[in-house]
Scaffold this active site. Sequence first.
Site, PDB file in Angstrom:
ATOM      1  N   HIS A  57       0.886  -1.156   0.000  1.00 40.58           N
ATOM      2  CA  HIS A  57       0.000   0.000   0.000  1.00 40.58           C
ATOM      3  C   HIS A  57       0.934   1.218   0.000  1.00 40.58           C
ATOM      4  CE1 HIS A  57      -3.078  -2.853   1.097  1.00 40.58           C
ATOM      5  NE2 HIS A  57      -2.566  -3.059   2.288  1.00 40.58           N
ATOM      6  N   TYR A 120      -6.150   0.757  -2.977  1.00 41.89           N
ATOM      7  CA  TYR A 120      -7.542   0.995  -2.591  1.00 41.89           C
ATOM      8  C   TYR A 120      -7.879   2.450  -2.290  1.00 41.89           C
ATOM      9  CZ  TYR A 120      -6.022   0.446   2.379  1.00 41.89           C
ATOM     10  OH  TYR A 120      -5.416   0.549   3.611  1.00 41.89           O
ATOM     11  N   GLU A 234      -6.260 -11.633   9.232  1.00 45.85           N
ATOM     12  CA  GLU A 234      -5.085 -10.905   9.719  1.00 45.85           C
ATOM     13  C   GLU A 234      -5.119 -10.749  11.232  1.00 45.85           C
ATOM     14  OE1 GLU A 234      -2.774  -6.600   9.087  1.00 45.85           O
ATOM     15  OE2 GLU A 234      -4.627  -7.022   8.004  1.00 45.85           O
ATOM     16  N   HIS A 268      -1.780 -12.320   4.427  1.00 38.94           N
ATOM     17  CA  HIS A 268      -1.670 -12.563   5.872  1.00 38.94           C
ATOM     18  C   HIS A 268      -2.091 -13.992   6.214  1.00 38.94           C
ATOM     19  CE1 HIS A 268      -0.802  -8.372   6.135  1.00 38.94           C
ATOM     20  NE2 HIS A 268      -2.034  -7.996   5.844  1.00 38.94           N
ATOM     21  N   ASP A 319       3.772  -4.341   2.454  1.00 35.75           N
ATOM     22  CA  ASP A 319       2.485  -3.945   3.017  1.00 35.75           C
ATOM     23  C   ASP A 319       2.417  -2.448   3.329  1.00 35.75           C
ATOM     24  OD1 ASP A 319      -0.011  -3.866   4.200  1.00 35.75           O
ATOM     25  OD2 ASP A 319       0.319  -5.569   5.507  1.00 35.75           O
TER      26      ASP A 319
END
Length: 461
Positions: A57, A120, A234, A268, A319
């Site tokens: 991300h 996202y 997760e 995850h 991540d």
Amino acid sequence: MTHLWFETALLPTGWASDVAIDMVRGQIAAVTPGTAPSAGDERHALALPGLPNLHSHAFQRAFAGGTEVRGPTGDSFWTWREAMYRAVDRMDPEDVEAIAAQVYVEMLEAGYTRVGEFHYLHHDRDGSAYADIGELAQRIAAAAQQTGIALTLLPVFYAHGGFGAQAPNHGQRRFINDVNSFGRLIESARKAAAALPDAVVGIAPHSLRAATAEEIAAILPLAEGGPVHIHVAEQTKEVEDCIAWSGRRPVEHLLDNAPVDGRWCLIHATHMTGEETRRMAASGAVAGLCPITEANLGDGIFPAPDFVAAGGRYGVGSDSNVLIDVAGELRLLEYSQRLAHRARNVLAISEGKSTGGALFAAALEGGAQALGAPTPEAQALGTRAGLAIGAPADIVTLDINHPALAGRKGAAALDAWIFAAARPAVDCVWRRGDKLVVGGRHRARLPVEARFRAALGRIAS
């Protein structure tokens, strides 16, 4: 044609000495072990294939290190998420592009040559769509183009705020799409990716919290055979909430309600029963592990030995990008297993095998599978990943003058890099034959970093 020569190189068949590699139009045209260097060859001591980073991300790099102050009631993933929402509120398209470019420079300097961008952040600050719904996906593609990293773009479908199609909250407004608007987003993302060499576009239902089984089924055709990524299991609260809603655990529910196969990457998958672990391994899906972020957020420890013993594949990703470090991800993956099992060399699996070598090989193969990385030419030759004919010329060299690598070759040097190098040991990085990193620094670092600093100044003001 570009001709490189290495004293040792990690090939798909293992370590080889005196290796010449010819690169033509961005691909490896020939690999010749046991050959003397030719006059004019560029020579290096040790070559590795570039590693895929299967989960990023990029925008979260903007607040890395900024959430390490304890709150009034104890901190968790869920309190960190609120801080993430506040940071997102202040970002404009120019900021997103500048942050992503900095992230991709750091990835290349660390030895990653392809990134899976689980993207996202889609809409404007008020939650309305940009004139082109894929504006921010285009900014991600622009950052990849500026830096030269290979991109697997994974636009995220995010529709709900919790299990059972709960309404999203205010902090999630920039993420939200329905099935129809997501189709337009994918179309825009494909146009953006078309300008990049060997880019891949897949899809990413965010999680079972954010997408229903019916919505996941509706968007799957948009992947067009490409990768499908999803967050799952997760956090323990996520497991508890899923059981309360459905009577089943997240991985169990996903496997029961979606056609999970080798195209899928389950990010995850930290909290699984033994049966879920076996079922996930049998599905062919890749486990997307992000040990540094998982440790930073207090997620837990993935059941890696059981998953690998059941034939499961895994890769690693950065991540939240709180720290971008290839060796650090692999090292923490192994160290977390050592702490959990009170043993050493856990993921080496078999006697006499290098632990660093086992970790690197698994992350290379699993990451390539998860990111849809093989080119058509490589697939025709049966090549999935690595320094092989037909594969992209994505090559990393290590600095043998690094103190941790003194006197080490082959697998011993790889182990030393992963477990003993206190500072970066990557020297040069080629991506599609283009030498982007020299002496550990990306050639565009200075202007990219200047834009990154300016973006953070705007976000913080």
